[in-house]
Write a protein that holds these residues in place. Structure first.
Motif, short mmCIF file in Angstrom:
data_model
loop_
_atom_site.label_atom_id
_atom_site.label_comp_id
_atom_site.label_asym_id
_atom_site.label_seq_id
_atom_site.Cartn_x
_atom_site.Cartn_y
_atom_site.Cartn_z
N GLU A 71 -3.11 -11.50 4.80
CA GLU A 71 -2.27 -11.26 3.52
C GLU A 71 -0.94 -11.11 3.56
N VAL A 72 -0.10 -11.54 2.85
CA VAL A 72 1.28 -11.20 2.81
C VAL A 72 1.52 -10.76 1.72
N VAL A 73 2.47 -9.46 1.78
CA VAL A 73 2.75 -8.56 0.80
C VAL A 73 4.15 -8.31 0.70
N LEU A 74 4.92 -8.56 -0.63
CA LEU A 74 6.33 -8.27 -0.72
C LEU A 74 6.49 -6.68 -1.16
N VAL A 75 7.30 -5.98 -0.43
CA VAL A 75 7.54 -4.62 -0.77
C VAL A 75 8.96 -4.44 -1.24
N SER A 76 9.28 -4.07 -2.48
CA SER A 76 10.33 -3.94 -3.06
C SER A 76 10.50 -3.03 -4.05
N LYS A 77 11.76 -2.22 -4.07
CA LYS A 77 11.83 -0.83 -5.11
C LYS A 77 12.28 -1.56 -6.49
N ASP A 78 12.84 -3.05 -6.41
CA ASP A 78 13.29 -3.51 -7.49
C ASP A 78 12.15 -4.03 -8.45
N ILE A 79 12.12 -3.44 -9.55
CA ILE A 79 11.03 -3.90 -10.70
C ILE A 79 11.27 -5.32 -10.95
N ASN A 80 12.33 -5.81 -11.46
CA ASN A 80 12.33 -7.02 -11.87
C ASN A 80 11.99 -8.10 -10.81
N MET A 81 12.22 -7.68 -9.54
CA MET A 81 11.96 -8.50 -8.26
C MET A 81 10.30 -8.51 -8.13
N ARG A 82 9.62 -7.43 -8.44
CA ARG A 82 8.23 -7.42 -8.47
C ARG A 82 7.58 -8.05 -9.43
N VAL A 83 8.25 -8.17 -10.71
CA VAL A 83 7.65 -8.99 -12.01
C VAL A 83 7.78 -10.50 -11.74
N LYS A 84 9.06 -10.88 -10.96
CA LYS A 84 9.13 -12.30 -10.87
C LYS A 84 8.07 -12.75 -9.63
N ALA A 85 7.64 -11.86 -8.90
CA ALA A 85 6.91 -12.23 -7.73
C ALA A 85 5.51 -12.40 -8.25
N ARG A 86 5.24 -11.54 -9.15
CA ARG A 86 3.61 -11.44 -9.72
C ARG A 86 3.61 -12.73 -10.48
N ALA A 87 4.64 -13.24 -11.50
CA ALA A 87 4.98 -14.56 -12.01
C ALA A 87 4.50 -15.78 -11.25
N LEU A 88 5.05 -15.56 -10.09
CA LEU A 88 4.79 -16.65 -9.05
C LEU A 88 3.58 -16.56 -8.30
N GLY A 89 2.67 -15.63 -8.60
CA GLY A 89 1.49 -15.32 -8.10
C GLY A 89 1.54 -14.91 -6.57
N LEU A 90 2.55 -14.18 -6.41
CA LEU A 90 2.64 -13.62 -4.95
C LEU A 90 2.12 -11.94 -4.91
N ALA A 91 1.78 -11.56 -4.04
CA ALA A 91 1.19 -9.99 -3.97
C ALA A 91 2.40 -9.40 -3.52
N THR A 92 2.57 -8.24 -4.43
CA THR A 92 3.84 -7.27 -4.39
C THR A 92 3.55 -5.78 -4.40
N ASP A 93 4.35 -5.10 -4.36
CA ASP A 93 4.08 -3.60 -4.49
C ASP A 93 5.20 -2.87 -4.37
N ASP A 94 5.36 -1.68 -4.87
CA ASP A 94 6.54 -0.86 -4.86
C ASP A 94 6.23 0.08 -3.35
N TYR A 95 7.49 0.48 -3.05
CA TYR A 95 7.51 1.52 -1.75
C TYR A 95 6.98 2.62 -2.15
#
Length: 598
Positions: free
Chosen positions: A262-286
């Motif tokens: 499983e590949v997960v993007l970790v970012s403090k940027d809310i807009n970055m996480r929103v775009k990642a979810r829109a692309l179907g990517l797993a993401t979470d806040d730090y």
């Protein structure tokens, strides 16, 4: 049943020497930190569980960099089948060696920091799933330069554009620039370790951080990805999203030598996480900078005894008198829920109320000591009488010379500043316990900044100390009932001569001796700033931290990551600290209603 002042029949069981002996603090004071055996047996309620227990994949291993890069090409093409390499068994989840070093959660985000009492709890169930691959955004490295070691057995991947952005932020004297330089030094130390091989991945435990069991991978080859045309291809955030998408496709299913991961993007940027979810990517806040996931889980400092408490404890309670206080020794399943210096109270219709503080926890027994009543005029502190139960709890710890650190939280108008100043003036001018009062606060504006302020340090801090002026005006008047001769005769100039206003910017390296230090608006401090202030305390110094967690003005701070929350959680159970959450406002009916509805 009515509560007797001192059940002499039970007291007769004690030795004659013990009848007048006060209860001393146990040598095993931080009771919650040494109950591993009790917790292992499951006796009594456990401490609050703050971990996210989401599911894990059931099997797999960690890929190595050469195997991964064999599948990374600018154009898709069949890859030669590599020789299968033995895969390491997934590491068991580690428990941090020190309670102050938080570690990540088993799910896609780092776990919240645990209280000191949870460090001794038995190890959790070993992980049987594969380690995840976390792709870190630049803002995570700039937020916490030690984040590379917070992901336990999981692997970390840094895209090349992240290193480029990191290089652009390392110049300057700001906190972000310092974190960028620290991150660069950390990466250099990992790459320069003995037997380090970037191609195979850098072991994160080579620099002494044994809690980090994964590897650090760098992007060493171009990746093939396709993003929507609406996303500018040259923007750094979109390039990172493309890297995450390529890695997700690469590890989407098992391949020879490259198991599913499983590949997960970790970012403090809310807009970055929103775009990642829109692309179907797993993401979470730090999440590692958060002490608590929910502010409602914060330690309140008080505990309500059940209505049948005395009925169940009538055969096992012991009591004795010492001076003006009554002590009770209790046992039973309620003891594991208690902390040293926690307040307990019993209120039931038709029965006498009791208010006490935990002074000792030993084995499976706890000793309660009744409190001094500061609501009566004869016990008023500098003319101030408490008006509710929580205020009386707070005044007891503020006036106790054995308590070195006090934290007060509560909504606007609960009396935090007034009680701290009143107890400080009494102990400085009347009791001569401390030499002076030092007051500081976080200078964070609610709205737009008005620019530089003229004058000396104290004159610059003057506009920030409106709460001090308001409360001193009330205290200087006195109510004529309990302030005594000192309170009525003291002039405002004499009071102010014992109060020094200091800026937090110049606290580094100072040591306060026999001072009464008040830190107002502490909810706007980061955990690092809170540590800087508390470690200024020298012998005989008392520190009071006050704040309203519902009024945080510092950007990027939340109730869970505030320095005040951090201090409350870490100091609970220490024999020389006390905390109370003030529940009811006493400023005015207008302020109380506004706090509830606005």
């Amino acid at each position: 049943m009515p509560l007797p002042p001192a059940p002499t029949k039970r007291a007769a069981l004690l030795s004659p020497d013990a009848l007048d002996a006060p209860a001393h603090t146990s040598a095993k004071a931080p009771r919650r930190g040494g109950r591993a055996a009790d917790d292992a047996q499951g006796d009594g309620p456990r401490a609050l569980e703050l971990f996210d227990e989401r599911g894990r994949p059931s099997a797999g291993g960690r890929p190595t960099a050469p195997e991964a890069m064999q599948q990374i090409e600018t154009k898709p093409r069949p890859a030669p089948k590599p020789e299968p390499t033995p895969q390491p068994v997934a590491r068991a989840e580690r428990v941090p060696a020190a309670p102050t070093a938080p570690s990540p959660a088993p799910a896609a985000r780092p776990r919240a920091e645990r209280g000191a009492h949870e460090a001794a709890r038995p190890r959790r169930t070993k992980s049987s799933g594969p380690a995840k691959l976390f792709v870190l955004d630049t803002n995570v490295l700039l937020h916490d330069p030690m984040c590379l070691f917070r992901f336990e057995e999981h692997d970390i991947f840094l895209p090349m554009i992240v290193l480029e952005e990191l290089d652009g932020h390392k110049k300057g004297t700001t906190e972000v620039a310092r974190n960028g330089r620290q991150t660069s030094r950390t990466l250099d130390a990992l790459a320069g370790a003995k037997d380090a091989d970037i191609g195979q991945g850098l072991k994160l435990d080579t620099t002494g951080h044994r809690e980090a069991g994964g590897k650090l991978f760098f992007q060493t080859a171009p990746l093939d990805y396709t993003l929507p045309t609406s996303l500018p291809q040259g923007k750094a955030d979109n390039q990172i999203l493309g890297v995450v998408q390529a890695l997700r496709d690469l590890y989407a299913k098992d391949r020879p030598g490259i198991p599913k991961q499983e590949v997960v993007l970790v970012s403090k940027d809310i807009n970055m996480r929103v775009k990642a979810r829109a692309l179907g990517l797993a993401t979470d806040d730090y999440q590692n900078d958060k002490t608590l996931e929910d502010g409602d889980l914060l330690y309140a400092g008080s505990y309500a005894l059940p209505a049948d408490f005395w009925t169940r404890q009538s055969k096992t309670v012991e009591s004795w008198q010492s001076g003006s206080s009554t002590f009770y020794r209790i046992s039973g399943p309620i003891v594991p829920n208690l902390y040293i210096n926690q307040f307990v109270y019993f209120e039931a219709p038709g029965e006498p109320s009791m208010y006490a503080r935990i002074t000792e926890i030993r084995d499976k027994t706890a000793v309660l000591k009744t409190l001094k009543d500061y609501s009566s005029g004869k016990n008023a502190v500098w003319g101030v009488s408490t008006k509710n139960r929580e205020q009386n709890f707070a005044m007891n710890v503020l006036m106790d010379p054995e308590i070195d650190f006090v934290t007060l939280t509560g909504t606007a108008g609960t009396g935090k500043t007034l009680m701290a100043l009143a107890s400080g003036l009494t102990q400085v001018l009347d009791d001569r316990r401390y030499t002076e009062i030092i007051m500081t606060r976080a200078t964070v504006s609610v709205g737009e900044d008005i620019g530089f302020l003229p004058g000396t340090e104290e004159e610059k801090m003057g506009p920030w100390m409106g709460a001090l002026d308001d409360n001193l005006e009330f205290l200087a008047k006195g109510d004529g009932g309990g302030a005594g001769e000192w309170g009525r005769a003291a002039t405002n100039e004499l009071i102010r001569s014992r109060i020094k206003i200091k800026s937090m910017n110049f606290m580094r390296g100072r040591t306060f001796l026999n001072k009464y230090v008040i830190i107002d608006e502490a909810q706007n401090l980061t955990p690092k700033q809170m540590k800087t202030l508390i470690t200024r305390a020298g012998p005989g110094t008392k520190i009071i931290c006050m704040g309203n967690l519902a009024q945080i003005d510092t950007p990027y701070l939340t109730e869970g990551s505030s320095g005040l929350t951090f201090a409350v959680d870490k100091f609970k159970g220490w024999p020389h600290s006390g905390h109370i959450t003030l529940a009811r406002g006493e400023r005015s009916r207008l302020a109380d209603f506004a706090s509830e509805v606005l």
